[in-house]
Design an enzyme around this catalytic site. Sequence first.
Site, short mmCIF file in Angstrom:
data_model
loop_
_atom_site.label_atom_id
_atom_site.label_comp_id
_atom_site.label_asym_id
_atom_site.label_seq_id
_atom_site.Cartn_x
_atom_site.Cartn_y
_atom_site.Cartn_z
N LYS A 101 0.84 -1.20 0.00
CA LYS A 101 0.00 0.00 0.00
C LYS A 101 0.87 1.24 0.00
O LYS A 101 0.60 2.20 -0.73
CB LYS A 101 -0.94 -0.01 1.22
CG LYS A 101 -2.01 -1.08 1.14
CD LYS A 101 -2.84 -1.19 2.41
CE LYS A 101 -3.83 -2.33 2.28
NZ LYS A 101 -4.69 -2.51 3.47
N GLN A 124 -4.85 -1.66 9.49
CA GLN A 124 -4.63 -2.94 8.83
C GLN A 124 -5.18 -4.06 9.71
O GLN A 124 -4.87 -4.15 10.90
CB GLN A 124 -3.12 -3.14 8.56
CG GLN A 124 -2.80 -4.39 7.78
CD GLN A 124 -3.42 -4.39 6.39
OE1 GLN A 124 -3.55 -3.36 5.75
NE2 GLN A 124 -3.83 -5.56 5.92
N ASP A 129 -10.97 2.83 4.12
CA ASP A 129 -11.31 1.42 4.00
C ASP A 129 -12.83 1.19 3.97
O ASP A 129 -13.28 0.07 3.79
CB ASP A 129 -10.73 0.66 5.20
CG ASP A 129 -9.77 -0.45 4.80
OD1 ASP A 129 -9.57 -0.64 3.59
OD2 ASP A 129 -9.24 -1.11 5.70
#
Length: 290
Positions: A56, A100, A123
């Site tokens: 990422k 994460q 997200d």
Amino acid sequence: MVMKQAQLLNGKALAQRLQSELKEQIQTQNQFNRPPGLAVLMVGDNPASAAYVRNKERACTNVGIASFGQHFEIEVTQAELEQTIHRLNQDERVDGILVQLPLPGHLDAVALLLQIDPDKDADGLHPTNLGKLVRGEQGLRSCTPAGVMRLLQEYQIPLKGKQAVVVGRSILVGKPLALMLLAEDATVTIAHSRSQNLGAITRSADILIGAVGRPGLITVDMVKPGAVVVDVGINRVTDGSGSSRLVGDVDFDAVQNVAEYITPVPGGIGPMTVAMLLQNTVTSYLQRHQ
Ligand SMILES: Nc1nc2c(c(=O)[nH]1)N[C@@H](CN(C=O)c1ccc(C(=O)N[C@@H](CCC(=O)O)C(=O)O)cc1)CN2
Ligand SMILES: [Mg+2]
């Protein structure tokens, strides 16, 4: 008999193109005198998570998004992480924040995600954004299901009125993806690892999504000939010689002989997840300045 092989849905190629487009957009627009910014928070040293976070951050560098990520020791407390999120919520240089997953057991991911400013929720996992998805309103969408939808759109796979079966019910993939397919007028069934007669359900699918995280879950007898098969599973398996490789939830070698379209693993939905994350960050960047 010569079997016709399925056409690959090439997520890697599409993700690369989307990244180039974002790069150009960021270079030419730059209207706020700063680049878009993304903060990826990672806890502990799970090697798979560390690799995804590196991916990422590398992708951010490639397209011109500034990274404000932080890596925490496994002992970090819930309070410390919440404070970090509050600080990032206030930081004008940061447009996207993501945690994460999975987190170590002593941390409460749900409570943490709730602290993220929904306008910076790259997200798409904050209840506000998931609620907007349920209501059919615009909002930041979860990256993996958004990546599936974008890939299907790219190959002009018809969804309206089609039978879509999503195997998997996670908040990260299965549930939001079912809602996104429904929004495109597919007839959607959610099945999962405990579903009875799973094969009978999956055989009804024009569009079949594997999103459980179990290698070999979807075997060829579970697939209707001519179906579109999307494999969201990412499983690292070790073979007899001790070398490891990535496989999805679908028995790719067999299923490619009956499906019309199929996503590979790697090179399918994984890269699309990263592309959608970058896109969400740029969307937040543009919207935060409106
Ligand atoms: N907060 C989140 N956590 C997790 C997500 C997520 O979307 N948000 N998804 C997964 C992991 N993931 C991103 O975090 C992810 C997985 C895989 C890939 C990817 O590009 N895979 C490549 C292969 C990479 C390799 O060789 O190891 C591919 O499939 O081609 C990107 C992102 C769980 N956690
Ligand atoms: Mg993912």
